[in-house]
Design a protein around this motif. Structure first.
Motif, PDB file in Angstrom:
ATOM      1  N   ILE A 184     -31.890 -12.188 -60.832  1.00  0.00           N
ATOM      2  CA  ILE A 184     -31.851 -13.488 -60.171  1.00  0.00           C
ATOM      3  C   ILE A 184     -31.031 -13.445 -58.892  1.00  0.00           C
ATOM      4  CG2 ILE A 184     -29.792 -14.391 -61.355  1.00  0.00           C
ATOM      5  CD1 ILE A 184     -31.378 -17.068 -61.580  1.00  0.00           C
ATOM      6  N   LEU A 185     -30.143 -12.464 -58.790  1.00  0.00           N
ATOM      7  CA  LEU A 185     -29.301 -12.354 -57.594  1.00  0.00           C
ATOM      8  C   LEU A 185     -29.288 -10.906 -57.120  1.00  0.00           C
ATOM      9  CD1 LEU A 185     -27.303 -13.867 -55.726  1.00  0.00           C
ATOM     10  CD2 LEU A 185     -25.461 -13.147 -57.269  1.00  0.00           C
ATOM     11  N   PRO A 186     -29.775 -10.672 -55.903  1.00  0.00           N
ATOM     12  CA  PRO A 186     -29.780  -9.291 -55.391  1.00  0.00           C
ATOM     13  C   PRO A 186     -28.367  -8.717 -55.335  1.00  0.00           C
ATOM     14  CG  PRO A 186     -31.105 -10.731 -54.002  1.00  0.00           C
ATOM     15  CD  PRO A 186     -30.344 -11.627 -54.940  1.00  0.00           C
ATOM     16  N   MET A 187     -28.299  -7.416 -55.487  1.00  0.00           N
ATOM     17  CA  MET A 187     -27.020  -6.718 -55.393  1.00  0.00           C
ATOM     18  C   MET A 187     -26.980  -5.956 -54.079  1.00  0.00           C
ATOM     19  SD  MET A 187     -25.330  -4.058 -58.137  1.00  0.00           S
ATOM     20  CE  MET A 187     -23.540  -4.065 -58.386  1.00  0.00           C
ATOM     21  N   SER A 188     -25.998  -6.256 -53.256  1.00  0.00           N
ATOM     22  CA  SER A 188     -25.900  -5.627 -51.942  1.00  0.00           C
ATOM     23  C   SER A 188     -25.441  -4.178 -52.075  1.00  0.00           C
ATOM     24  CB  SER A 188     -24.913  -6.394 -51.070  1.00  0.00           C
ATOM     25  OG  SER A 188     -23.597  -6.277 -51.589  1.00  0.00           O
ATOM     26  N   SER A 189     -25.717  -3.422 -51.033  1.00  0.00           N
ATOM     27  CA  SER A 189     -25.253  -2.041 -51.009  1.00  0.00           C
ATOM     28  C   SER A 189     -23.728  -1.985 -51.036  1.00  0.00           C
ATOM     29  CB  SER A 189     -25.771  -1.334 -49.750  1.00  0.00           C
ATOM     30  OG  SER A 189     -27.181  -1.282 -49.752  1.00  0.00           O
ATOM     31  N   GLU A 190     -23.097  -2.943 -50.356  1.00  0.00           N
ATOM     32  CA  GLU A 190     -21.642  -2.987 -50.341  1.00  0.00           C
ATOM     33  C   GLU A 190     -21.083  -3.179 -51.746  1.00  0.00           C
ATOM     34  OE1 GLU A 190     -17.971  -5.682 -48.468  1.00  0.00           O
ATOM     35  OE2 GLU A 190     -20.066  -6.222 -48.094  1.00  0.00           O
ATOM     36  N   LEU A 191     -21.719  -4.090 -52.497  1.00  0.00           N
ATOM     37  CA  LEU A 191     -21.247  -4.338 -53.856  1.00  0.00           C
ATOM     38  C   LEU A 191     -21.515  -3.145 -54.755  1.00  0.00           C
ATOM     39  CD1 LEU A 191     -19.919  -6.426 -55.674  1.00  0.00           C
ATOM     40  CD2 LEU A 191     -22.187  -7.329 -56.203  1.00  0.00           C
ATOM     41  N   LEU A 192     -22.685  -2.538 -54.595  1.00  0.00           N
ATOM     42  CA  LEU A 192     -22.992  -1.350 -55.392  1.00  0.00           C
ATOM     43  C   LEU A 192     -21.991  -0.242 -55.087  1.00  0.00           C
ATOM     44  CD1 LEU A 192     -24.919   0.021 -57.401  1.00  0.00           C
ATOM     45  CD2 LEU A 192     -26.283   0.772 -55.443  1.00  0.00           C
ATOM     46  N   ASP A 198     -22.344   6.585 -59.324  1.00  0.00           N
ATOM     47  CA  ASP A 198     -23.593   7.189 -58.861  1.00  0.00           C
ATOM     48  C   ASP A 198     -24.749   6.519 -59.583  1.00  0.00           C
ATOM     49  OD1 ASP A 198     -25.549   8.781 -57.802  1.00  0.00           O
ATOM     50  OD2 ASP A 198     -25.135  10.503 -59.093  1.00  0.00           O
ATOM     51  N   ALA A 199     -25.104   5.328 -59.122  1.00  0.00           N
ATOM     52  CA  ALA A 199     -26.178   4.564 -59.765  1.00  0.00           C
ATOM     53  C   ALA A 199     -26.910   3.750 -58.721  1.00  0.00           C
ATOM     54  CB  ALA A 199     -25.609   3.638 -60.840  1.00  0.00           C
ATOM     55  N   SER A 200     -28.204   3.577 -58.930  1.00  0.00           N
ATOM     56  CA  SER A 200     -28.976   2.662 -58.100  1.00  0.00           C
ATOM     57  C   SER A 200     -28.745   1.243 -58.597  1.00  0.00           C
ATOM     58  CB  SER A 200     -30.462   3.008 -58.198  1.00  0.00           C
ATOM     59  OG  SER A 200     -30.939   2.733 -59.519  1.00  0.00           O
ATOM     60  N   VAL A 201     -29.242   0.266 -57.859  1.00  0.00           N
ATOM     61  CA  VAL A 201     -29.128  -1.121 -58.312  1.00  0.00           C
ATOM     62  C   VAL A 201     -29.846  -1.295 -59.645  1.00  0.00           C
ATOM     63  CG1 VAL A 201     -29.790  -3.509 -57.823  1.00  0.00           C
ATOM     64  CG2 VAL A 201     -28.826  -2.088 -56.002  1.00  0.00           C
ATOM     65  N   ASP A 202     -31.054  -0.766 -59.743  1.00  0.00           N
ATOM     66  CA  ASP A 202     -31.802  -0.867 -61.005  1.00  0.00           C
ATOM     67  C   ASP A 202     -31.051  -0.174 -62.132  1.00  0.00           C
ATOM     68  OD1 ASP A 202     -33.930  -2.319 -59.943  1.00  0.00           O
ATOM     69  OD2 ASP A 202     -35.018  -0.501 -59.358  1.00  0.00           O
ATOM     70  N   GLY A 203     -30.504   0.998 -61.841  1.00  0.00           N
ATOM     71  CA  GLY A 203     -29.770   1.730 -62.862  1.00  0.00           C
ATOM     72  C   GLY A 203     -28.524   0.995 -63.312  1.00  0.00           C
ATOM     73  N   SER A 293     -30.700  12.354 -73.400  1.00  0.00           N
ATOM     74  CA  SER A 293     -29.288  12.346 -72.989  1.00  0.00           C
ATOM     75  C   SER A 293     -29.076  13.193 -71.749  1.00  0.00           C
ATOM     76  CB  SER A 293     -28.395  12.837 -74.136  1.00  0.00           C
ATOM     77  OG  SER A 293     -28.589  14.215 -74.371  1.00  0.00           O
ATOM     78  N   GLN A 294     -29.861  14.248 -71.630  1.00  0.00           N
ATOM     79  CA  GLN A 294     -29.746  15.115 -70.457  1.00  0.00           C
ATOM     80  C   GLN A 294     -30.357  14.480 -69.216  1.00  0.00           C
ATOM     81  OE1 GLN A 294     -31.516  18.797 -71.831  1.00  0.00           O
ATOM     82  NE2 GLN A 294     -29.740  19.322 -73.094  1.00  0.00           N
ATOM     83  N   LEU A 295     -31.130  13.421 -69.411  1.00  0.00           N
ATOM     84  CA  LEU A 295     -31.727  12.698 -68.284  1.00  0.00           C
ATOM     85  C   LEU A 295     -30.962  11.411 -67.968  1.00  0.00           C
ATOM     86  CD1 LEU A 295     -35.521  13.052 -69.187  1.00  0.00           C
ATOM     87  CD2 LEU A 295     -34.253  14.303 -67.421  1.00  0.00           C
ATOM     88  N   GLY A 296     -29.807  11.223 -68.599  1.00  0.00           N
ATOM     89  CA  GLY A 296     -29.050   9.998 -68.396  1.00  0.00           C
ATOM     90  C   GLY A 296     -28.697   9.740 -66.946  1.00  0.00           C
ATOM     91  N   GLY A 297     -28.364  10.790 -66.207  1.00  0.00           N
ATOM     92  CA  GLY A 297     -28.038  10.624 -64.798  1.00  0.00           C
ATOM     93  C   GLY A 297     -29.204  10.081 -64.001  1.00  0.00           C
ATOM     94  N   ARG A 298     -30.397  10.579 -64.290  1.00  0.00           N
ATOM     95  CA  ARG A 298     -31.579  10.085 -63.569  1.00  0.00           C
ATOM     96  C   ARG A 298     -31.882   8.632 -63.919  1.00  0.00           C
ATOM     97  NH1 ARG A 298     -36.015  14.983 -64.230  1.00  0.00           N
ATOM     98  NH2 ARG A 298     -34.526  16.703 -64.012  1.00  0.00           N
ATOM     99  N   LEU A 299     -31.660   8.270 -65.169  1.00  0.00           N
ATOM    100  CA  LEU A 299     -31.854   6.866 -65.549  1.00  0.00           C
ATOM    101  C   LEU A 299     -30.947   5.952 -64.739  1.00  0.00           C
ATOM    102  CD1 LEU A 299     -32.233   6.715 -69.440  1.00  0.00           C
ATOM    103  CD2 LEU A 299     -33.763   5.724 -67.749  1.00  0.00           C
ATOM    104  N   ALA A 300     -29.769   6.442 -64.403  1.00  0.00           N
ATOM    105  CA  ALA A 300     -28.820   5.624 -63.665  1.00  0.00           C
ATOM    106  C   ALA A 300     -29.082   5.625 -62.166  1.00  0.00           C
ATOM    107  CB  ALA A 300     -27.396   6.106 -63.936  1.00  0.00           C
ATOM    108  N   ASN A 301     -29.399   6.781 -61.591  1.00  0.00           N
ATOM    109  CA  ASN A 301     -29.428   6.844 -60.125  1.00  0.00           C
ATOM    110  C   ASN A 301     -30.811   6.981 -59.504  1.00  0.00           C
ATOM    111  OD1 ASN A 301     -30.116   9.617 -60.332  1.00  0.00           O
ATOM    112  ND2 ASN A 301     -27.959  10.227 -60.357  1.00  0.00           N
ATOM    113  N   ASP A 302     -31.845   7.130 -60.312  1.00  0.00           N
ATOM    114  CA  ASP A 302     -33.215   7.241 -59.786  1.00  0.00           C
ATOM    115  C   ASP A 302     -33.989   5.999 -60.212  1.00  0.00           C
ATOM    116  OD1 ASP A 302     -35.858   7.851 -59.177  1.00  0.00           O
ATOM    117  OD2 ASP A 302     -35.607   9.983 -59.589  1.00  0.00           O
TER     118      ASP A 302
END
Length: 352
Positions: A184-192, A198-203, A293-302
């Motif tokens: 409902i509220l975008p997350m800015s790059s500054e806030l991220l 090491d995570a994307s907004v979606d992650g 579990s070995q793909l956890g990083g990708r779930l967070a940052n991709d």
């Protein structure tokens, strides 16, 4: 006993990333010597803004997401009562009176701290009316009966659960509800960037949703373990009912619940083909958990991987199906090599 398999193995190692957002940071005051908000305060304000916007909606999913996002604010006296979990949950119940998910979350929140009279009889009655074919609902009823010492009702609830065809603890649906509400509220790059992670907004949204969902108590797991972990003195019908429920748990969409079901199946069928089948199913399950579990990083940052996971949740609300979708997308085999065996050094999963 088998290796510890956590219910959200892929995300759990990353849940610490979400703690700044989930913490109820003290708001900045005019008397503060430092006018700049800390990263923790910025993230807390962002979460509060999400809640404020969701609270303006008049639909159950939005209000339920707001109620769950507000759970870290229980001790925050600066937040208006209308924007805290109890009031938001009451509104979600009003607009989602026929939503089993709303009442399941209600039950989980009522059982926070594990009081003996939880869930309330009214909440259980709603769940039994709305989702009578869900074994988890009847095991939740068994929990309340166990706590009050009502052996007759507890036994009847186990029988009712044994007669159902599926077991759903709504874990995937809860994650999806929170994740969707966060948009409902975008997350800015500054806030991220302020998260320092090491995570994307979606992650980050997924990590936050998983952290809140993981924090909800699951007394039905304890109830089932208490009822069926030791059947030495139980009659044959009791053992049969325990095995029936354990099988539906082992086929459920929740990874943690699956492992509990598989553990119970192995202990309830200590030998023979049923035991061998449970061991084989557990081996397959633990292989998938190791790979995800070995793909956890990708779930967070991709974001692409995150969206594959979330897309599968939207289709089925099944955590297990979401894991399979991610593994397939990354070219990971869903079955282990013939000579692979799980590590048995970490013990068994704890009930939440």
């Amino acid at each position: 006993m088998k290796a510890r398999i956590l219910f959200f193995t892929a995300i759990l190692p990353l849940l610490a990333l979400a703690q700044p957002l989930l913490s109820a940071a003290a708001p900045a005051t005019e008397k503060s010597a430092a006018p700049q908000l800390s990263a923790e305060q910025k993230l807390a304000q962002y979460r509060h803004d999400q809640i404020n916007l969701l609270a303006l909606r008049a639909d159950a999913p939005s209000l339920l997401a707001a109620a769950l996002l507000a759970t870290p604010d229980a001790a925050d006296k600066t937040r208006p009562g209308a924007l805290q979990t109890p009031a938001l949950l009451e509104r979600a119940q009003k607009f989602g009176a026929d939503s089993a998910l709303v009442w399941w979350v209600t039950a989980a929140l009522e059982c926070k701290g594990k009081p003996k009279d939880c869930p309330t009889s009214d909440t259980l009655q709603k769940l039994e009316q709305l989702d009578p074919s869900n074994g988890a609902v009847w095991i939740l009823s068994m929990w309340r009966a166990q706590q009050s010492g009502d052996d007759v009702t507890a036994r009847a609830a186990l029988t009712s659960a044994a007669q159902t065809k599926h077991y759903d603890d709504y874990f995937g649906a809860i994650i999806l509800t929170i994740y969707s509400g966060e948009a409902i509220l975008p997350m800015s790059s500054e806030l991220l960037n302020a998260t320092g992670q090491d995570a994307s907004v979606d992650g980050f949204r997924l990590i936050t949703a998983a952290g809140i969902a993981a924090g909800l108590v699951k007394p039905e797991n304890t109830a089932m373990t208490n009822a069926c972990k030791s059947t030495d003195n139980a009659d044959a019908a009791w053992v049969t009912d325990c095995i029936s429920v354990a099988r539906t748990m082992a086929d459920s969409g929740s990874l943690f619940t699956r492992q509990i079901g598989l553990d119970l199946l192995e202990s309830l069928s200590p030998s023979g083909q049923a035991h061998a089948d449970a061991v084989a199913q557990s081996r397959l399950h633990q292989w998938k958990m190791l790979q995800i579990s070995q793909l956890g990083g990708r779930l967070a940052n991709d974001s692409r991987v995150t969206r594959i996971y979330v897309g599968a949740l939207r289709q089925s609300s099944s955590e297990s199906a979401a894991v399979d979708a991610v593994l397939r997308s990354q070219g990971v085999a869903l079955a282990p090599p013939a000579d692979w065996q799980p590590d048995a050094s970490a013990g068994t999963p704890d009930s939440r």
